[in-house]
Each structure stands twice: as structure tokens, then as C-alpha cells.
Design an enzyme around this catalytic site. Structure first.
Site, PDB file in Angstrom:
ATOM      1  N   LYS A 138    -109.742  10.628   6.623  1.00 48.15           N
ATOM      2  CA  LYS A 138    -109.111   9.680   5.712  1.00 48.15           C
ATOM      3  C   LYS A 138    -109.918   9.524   4.411  1.00 48.15           C
ATOM      4  CE  LYS A 138    -105.937   7.939   8.832  1.00 48.15           C
ATOM      5  NZ  LYS A 138    -106.350   8.442  10.108  1.00 48.15           N
TER       6      LYS A 138
HETATM    7  C1  LIG Z   1    -105.464   8.960  11.093  1.00 51.29           C
HETATM    8  C2  LIG Z   1    -106.041   9.889  12.087  1.00 51.29           C
HETATM    9  C3  LIG Z   1    -105.263  10.866  12.709  1.00 51.29           C
HETATM   10  C4  LIG Z   1    -103.777  10.987  12.478  1.00 51.29           C
HETATM   11  O1  LIG Z   1    -103.490  11.374  11.157  1.00 51.29           O
HETATM   12  P1  LIG Z   1    -101.989  11.222  10.595  1.00 51.29           P
HETATM   13  O2  LIG Z   1    -102.056  11.596   9.169  1.00 51.29           O
HETATM   14  O3  LIG Z   1    -101.612   9.798  10.814  1.00 51.29           O
HETATM   15  O4  LIG Z   1    -101.150  12.146  11.403  1.00 51.29           O
HETATM   16  C5  LIG Z   1    -105.886  11.738  13.578  1.00 51.29           C
HETATM   17  N1  LIG Z   1    -107.214  11.638  13.843  1.00 51.29           N
HETATM   18  C6  LIG Z   1    -107.984  10.714  13.268  1.00 51.29           C
HETATM   19  C7  LIG Z   1    -109.425  10.656  13.616  1.00 51.29           C
HETATM   20  C8  LIG Z   1    -107.436   9.812  12.364  1.00 51.29           C
HETATM   21  O5  LIG Z   1    -108.214   8.896  11.785  1.00 51.29           O
END
Ligand SMILES: *Cc1c(COP(=O)(O)O)cnc(C)c1O
Length: 463
Positions: free
Chosen positions: A112
Site C-alpha cells: 500500500k
Molecule cells: C490490501 C492488501 C491486500 C489486498 O489488496 P487489494 O488491492 O485489496 O486486492 C493483500 N495483501 C496485503 C498485505 C494487503 O495489505
């Protein structure tokens, strides 16, 4: 470059306005009116460039007149300066033909950060230029919230409120949200699941009086600028394995469909991607939908991969919009059925179109633990549970013709209990955040109630 809503009846916006508003006023999500393409030569020219230079070339056409070349380049540099790895998104080999894209070297140890660090810079620049201030409200299953707080803390043009499900995020995730001391960040522990947090957030966006009064802005994965920032590492990793002259496939641990949708955009831009594989945990609405065509919500079962514990996958709407020939009315109808009846059936034509790009697999809790143990023993890699879900699905589905890149979405130290249970190893936090458990926490507990939340937010920004 213009942005349109997936539900067809919100104003057409520039990149900057789509970024600042998050959700469209008709409840839809913004998407580019047309997808710019990169030729094989354009892609070949990315060989040997830094992550930041690649990011500039991949994202520039989407930004239009919102930022000058020079400003945009500077903001990209600032966004990634705090990462703990010079390559930003290094690729390591797990097995012949199988590679892991490590997306956890940012300040909060999850992918993120790639989008959030950039969006923090873009918001600050745009709002300062306009002389405006906004209230950012985000819902998180754990990683979005810490990434947002880290990216926006201390910026004078924003207040940030993060709703997370009380008791359902890991301790590292919680502390990353509750320990920053800057007065413009507010961590809110909601009595409910992630889907409740996401639902209240949507309610606030659809409550126009409140939305306008507090100048609400969203940085959840529905924000187009976040999807865009994630397109970059599909290019950087594919190029390092020989794109455009060799095809690659990707497996992506998926919850809200944002990360994998970025891969779909990369493919539409011209990156030769063979398969995009959705990997889910036991909360498998996406796997069920791609398998049967039925998109039907179920109850959320908490798992050891909490960032994927969801049953409504917001960004899937963007894929549906394309699968339905960009018919906003059709998408609006499906979303009504979802809201009122808990689900819908994807038409045969649309399902076929989705399956042209996406495969899927589902991984149980036991398989996740077994994969962490296996990868530690025979691949030399300690995986977080989310990344392990990706590796398991990739190992099941990959073929020997096309290299597979699995996205490692978080650092194992973010989920130490599960990793230790599976492997016997308790992963350490990187040096730069080793004092996380000594810092003081600051958090507000709140009921799952729209009016109470809106009052809380109004009180806080007034004080
Ligand atoms: C947010 C997240 C996901 C999922 O990502 P999306 O874009 O919502 O599909 C998977 N793994 C981790 C560690 C995350 O923080």
C-alpha cells in the site's frame, strides 16, 4: 486525459479532481476515458531505468495537465525516498520460472505504501496550490490505514480519519495506526468488520451534505491515483524478466481487487501479460464469481491474512465496467442488486470477457500455513500469510512456458504470530521501526453508526 464514472452519470473530471474526490457522486468509481498505450519500443526503453524513472514514464500520460513534468517527477522522487531498498520493488527468484516481487520495503511494510506515499505528495501539492483543506476518511482491514497515516501525518492541508475493525487487525498494524503523534491523524476502532468500515465510508460519501461540509476526500483503493501508482511495478518487474520480448504472468493476493486491477491496466497499456491470477483466502467471493458467474456476498470469516478478509470487492466494479462494454447503466443496475439483494449474476458475455484476463484460486488456512513452511524450507523465503496465498495459487496454476511473478504484498514481520506458527521463526521488524512496541497509542473506539461517526469527525476537525 478525462475520467468517467463506472455508473455513467457523474461529472467527467480531470486526473486531479478524480484523485481529490475519490468516489464519484453517482456512487461509481473513476476510470480513464481511454487507456494510453506504450509501444514495444517504449517498453524496451525502460530497461535499466530506476524505479522512479519507470514510474514517471508509465504514469505521465494519465496525469494530463494536472501536474507539470518537473513537479510530477519531483513528487515521485519524494514518494519513494523513504523506502528501505534501492530497487524499491526488488524481484527475487523462488524456483525455476517463479519469481517473487517484494512490495514490502516501504515505511509500513506493505505494498500500500507504493500508492499512498505518492498520493500524499500529490494531495499536498494540489491542495497547497489551490489553497484548500480536505478531510480524508479511509476504511482499512489493516494496511491501508497505516500506509495512509504514514503518508499524510503532519501535512497541513489534510485531516485523516482511519476506520479499522476493532480487534481484527494485527498488533503491528494497529500500532502503526495508533502511535503517530501528529494531531491531524485520527485512528478509529469501529465495532464491526472491515466491510462495516467500508460501508460507513461509502455512506459518508453518499451523504452529500456531510461530504461537502467537511470536504470529504477518499484514499481507499477505489481512488484512481492509487490504482495508477500500482501499475508501475508490473512494468518494472516484467521488464526485468525480458518484456516486451517475453510474456510474463502474475499471481496477486487479492481482496478489494485494486492491486490486480492495476495489472489489468498494465496489460491494456500494452505490457505483454499472459495470465492475471486472483488468489483469495477463505473469503473467496472473487474466486466464486470467476468460477460460477455468481457474485454473492457471504459472512466474513476472520483469517490469518486479515488484509484480504472482505466480501465486497470494491474495485471489481471497474473490471465489470469493461466486461459490460463500458455500459454505466448496466453496472449501476448490478450494484443496486448487490445493495438490495446481496448479489448478482454476471452475464455470460461479461463472464467470458473477465475470464479472458483473469484466473483464480482459493487457499485455506491450513494450506497458507503449509506454504509458509514450504517456502521457508525449500525456497529460502519467509513469506507473510497474504504472500503465501499468492505463492500457493501460483505454484498450482503456473506452466513452464511463461515466467510467473507472485506479488509479495507485506513483510512477514507484520504478521509474526502466523509466520511463527507455520515456520518456527519469529520475524523481526526492520531496524528503522524496532521501537514500535514502546511508543504510546492513541485511538478512539466507536460504534458502527453513521451519525455518531459523522459527529465525531465534525467535532475533531473543529477543534
Ligand atoms: C490490501 C492488501 C491486500 C489486498 O489488496 P487489494 O488491492 O485489496 O486486492 C493483500 N495483501 C496485503 C498485505 C494487503 O495489505
Amino acid at each position: 486525459m478525462k475520467y468517467v464514472s463506472t455508473r455513467g452519470s457523474a461529472p467527467v473530471l480531470t486526473f486531479e479532481d478524480a484523485m481529490l474526490s475519490g468516489l464519484a457522486r453517482d456512487g461509481g468509481l473513476y476510470v480513464p476515458e481511454t487507456i494510453p498505450t506504450m509501444s514495444a519500443d517504449d517498453i524496451r526503453a525502460l530497461h535499466g531505468l530506476s524505479y522512479e524513472e519507470t514510474a514517471f514514464r508509465v504514469m505521465r500520460p494519465f496525469v494530463g495537465d494536472s501536474f507539470s513534468d518537473e513537479t510530477f517527477g519531483d513528487l515521485i522522487s519524494k514518494a519513494y525516498a523513504g523506502f528501505g531498498h534501492g530497487a524499491r520493488a526488488p524481484l527475487v527468484q523462488l524456483a525455476p520460472g517463479h519469481f517473487l516481487l517484494e512490495l514490502f520495503h516501504g515505511p509500513t511494510l506493505a505494498f500500500k505504501d507504493f500508492a499512498m506515499q505518492l498520493i500524499g505528495q500529490l494531495f499536498q501539492e494540489a491542495l497547497t496550490r489551490r489553497g484548500e483543506r480536505v478531510t480524508i476518511v479511509g476504511a482499512t482491514s489493516g494496511d491501508t490505514g497505516s500506509a495512509a497515516i504514514e503518508a499524510f501525518k503532519g501535512l497541513d492541508a489534510v485531516d485523516v480519519f482511519i476506520l479499522f475493525p476493532h480487534g481484527r487487525v494485527s498488533e503491528v498494524q494497529r500500532r502503526q495506526m495508533t502511535t503517530p503523534s501528529e494531531s491531524n491523524v485520527h485512528a478509529i476502532a469501529l465495532d464491526g468488520h472491515f466491510d462495516d468500515c467500508q460501508a460507513r465510508l461509502k455512506d459518508m460519501f453518499n451523504h452529500f451534505d456531510f461530504r461537502d461540509e467537511v470536504r470529504l476526500a477518499g484514499v481507499n483503493s477505489i481512488n484512481w491515483a492509487r490504482v495508477l501508482a500500482q501499475v508501475v511495478y508490473y512494468f518494472s518487474s516484467a521488464v526485468s524478466l525480458g518484456a516486451p520480448d517475453r510474456k510474463v504472468s502474475f499471481t496477486v493476493p487479492t481482496g478489494n481487487f485494486g492491486d490486480i486491477f492495476a495489472g489489468y491496466i498494465a496489460k491494456k497499456m500494452g505490457l505483454p501479460i499472459d495470465r492475471l491470477v486472483v488468489a483469495t483466502n477463505q473469503n473467496d467471493i472473487l474466486h466464486r464469481c470467476l468460477s460460477t458467474g455468481g457474485y454473492v456476498t457471504d459472512t466474513v470469516t476472520p483469517s490469518i491474512s486479515p488484509s484480504m478478509d472482505i466480501q465486497v470487492s470494491s474495485n471489481f466494479e471497474r473490471a465489470l465496467f469493461d466486461a459490460y462494454g463500458r455500459d454505466g447503466n448496466a453496472v449501476a443496475q448490478l450494484m443496486d442488486e448487490l445493495k438490495n439483494g446481496g448479489g448478482f449474476n454476471v452475464s455470460q458475455g461479461a463472464l467470458q470477457s473477465l475470464r479472458e484476463h483473469f484466473d483464480s484460486g482459493r487457499v485455506s488456512e491450513e494450506e497458507t500455513l503449509a506454504t509458509i513452511a514450504m517456502a521457508n524450507q525449500s525456497m529460502g523465503e519467509l513469506l507473510c500469510p497474504h504472500s503465501a496465498i499468492g505463492v500457493k495459487v501460483a505454484e498450482d496454476q503456473r506452466n513452464s512456458d511463461t515466467p510467473m511473478i507472485t506479488l509479495a504484498t507485506a513483510h512477514p514481520a507484520k504478521f509474526p504470530e502466523a509466520v511463527e506458527k507455520a515456520s518456527g521463526i519469529r520475524p523481526d521488524l526492520p531496524e528503522r521501526m524496532a521501537d514500535l512496541f514502546d511508543r504510546e497509542e492513541r485511538v478512539t473506539r466507536a460504534a458502527n453508526d453513521l451519525t455518531a461517526l459523522e459527529t465525531l469527525i465534525k467535532d475533531r476537525i473543529a477543534s
